[in-house]
Design an enzyme around this catalytic site. Structure first.
Site, PDB file in Angstrom:
ATOM      1  N   SER A   1       0.842  -1.203   0.000  1.00 15.72           N
ATOM      2  CA  SER A   1       0.000   0.000   0.000  1.00 15.72           C
ATOM      3  C   SER A   1       0.878   1.255   0.000  1.00 15.72           C
ATOM      4  CB  SER A   1      -0.924  -0.067   1.224  1.00 15.72           C
ATOM      5  OG  SER A   1      -1.880   0.951   1.189  1.00 15.72           O
TER       6      SER A   1
ATOM      7  N   LYS B   1      -5.269   3.207  -2.463  1.00 17.95           N
ATOM      8  CA  LYS B   1      -4.565   2.498  -1.384  1.00 17.95           C
ATOM      9  C   LYS B   1      -5.428   2.408  -0.120  1.00 17.95           C
ATOM     10  CE  LYS B   1      -0.627   1.650  -3.566  1.00 17.95           C
ATOM     11  NZ  LYS B   1      -0.313   0.313  -4.091  1.00 17.95           N
TER      12      LYS B   1
END
Ligand code: HXC
Length: 336
Positions: A172, A190
């Site tokens: 992420s 994300k």
């Protein structure tokens, strides 16, 4: 031998063979960060399938990664776009048919570029959401049954110290913790990735699958940073780190980051080895930020997509964005 030495992709603290008999499935596995993660896993005993869009690049990376350990089996499966579930599922099936299982998964494929909202078309926003968020979901869906099987077959902790199985990891970022100018698309994507992993941890934890996230900060020598950080801003950052004598001798010196440096691919590979190892048997639903404390000063001294001297909010009001970042667009048009 591979072109890379072990100290470049992992620290010397891990024990040989801790992943012996396990198989990793890695999307974006030919990329800078994910290839280092895969290299470390393979060096420590795993076999691997790396997945990518570009056939040549993916197959070449697989051949190179396999050289880190004698007898390692690494398959490069190209022509797979994580936005397409069917091709991903076929790749997962091929991985199991050829290597016997999928025990560890890294959802690493990602897309990024610098753009203000004013220059972001709905299709550009969707492209990143599709690669990062839908791609992470598709990767998880295509492999989760194999991970459940692996977790059941490789209970850990155990009495014989055999390696665990059933581990899912998504890559992420930290932009969505605060929001970040020029990164609305990635911040949204994300945030979705983190949310998916939280749900996987809750729904599949009871079946033994541990699902976690690594959120890297700026990592030197990566395509991601070529796209995000202006070459002028990087140069100035290194010069001011030197002038301050900030951590003399350290690579990637950065006054804007609390640890005083950018990250390395090895930092991320080490975190991955930890999360897949028996040392992390009860770590589930966690976001491991590996950024030297960078997100606590979001943007650090240089920001994303900014040249030295470009200040918030003036650059937005004047419509300035650095042209010293890799654009990657097929056609060029005005950004604002
Ligand atoms: C504005 C842009 C753009 C740019 C593309 N687009 N680049 N808009 N600024 N610089 C727009 C296009 O005009 C198009 O919209 C839409 O995005 C889709 O573009 P395509 O080129 O058709 O898409 P595609 O071929 O699928 O490519 C996806 C991509 C590309 C994300 C745009 O950059 C890519 O393939 N990236 C993969 C590699 C990558 O980004 N690696 C870095 C990951 S690092 P229109 O409206 O014209 O149709 C990373 C770091 C996270 O994620 C943070 C870590 C700290």
């Amino acid at each position: 031998m591979s072109k890379q030495q072990p100290h470049e992709f992992m620290s010397p603290v891990w024990r040989d063979g801790i992943f012996k008999g396990r198989v990793a499935f890695v999307t974006g596995g030919a990329g800078d960060i994910c290839s280092a993660q895969t290299r470390a896993l393979v060096y420590l005993g795993a076999d691997a399938c790396i997945i990518g869009r570009n056939v040549e690049k993916t197959e070449a990376a697989a051949i190179d990664i396999a050289k880190v350990r004698k007898g390692a089996r690494v398959i490069g499966i190209g022509n797979v776009d994580v936005r397409n579930f069917e091709t991903l599922k076929k790749a997962a099936d091929r991985c199991v048919a050829e290597l016997g299982s999928i025990d560890f998964v890294i959802a690493g494929a990602a897309g990024n570029f610098v753009s203000p909202i004013a220059g972001l078309s709905p299709n550009a926003f969707k492209a990143v959401i599709d690669i990062d968020t839908l791609g992470t979901f598709n990767t998880m869906k295509a492999t989760i049954d194999h991970l459940v099987e692996s977790a059941a077959a490789h209970i850990s902790p155990n009495d014989d110290n055999s390696p665990p199985g059933g581990r899912f990891l998504a890559i992420s970022a930290t932009f969505h913790y605060t929001g970040l100018p020029l990164q609305a698309h990635v911040s949204a994507a994300k945030a979705g990735v983190d949310a998916i992993v939280g749900s996987v941890a809750l729904e599949y934890g009871p079946r033994g699958v541990m699902a976690n996230v690594i959120a890297p900060g700026p990592i030197e020598g990566t395509e991601g940073m070529e796209r995000l950080a202006s070459t002028d801003a990087i140069k100035e950052e290194r010069e001011s780190a030197n002038a301050l004598q900030l951590r003399p001798g350290i690579r990637g010196g950065s006054p804007g980051i609390p640890s005083g440096r950018w990250g390395t691919v090895r930092d991320i590979a080490d975190a991955t080895v930890f999360l897949f190892s028996a040392a992390a048997d009860n770590v589930n639903g966690h976001v491991l930020v590996v950024d030297g404390g960078s997100w606590r000063r979001q943007g650090g001294s240089m920001g994303v997509g900014l040249d030295p001297g470009m200040q918030y909010p003036s650059f937005l009001l004047s419509g300035e964005v650095s042209n010293k970042v890799k654009d990657g667009r097929k056609t060029t048009s005005s950004k604002l």
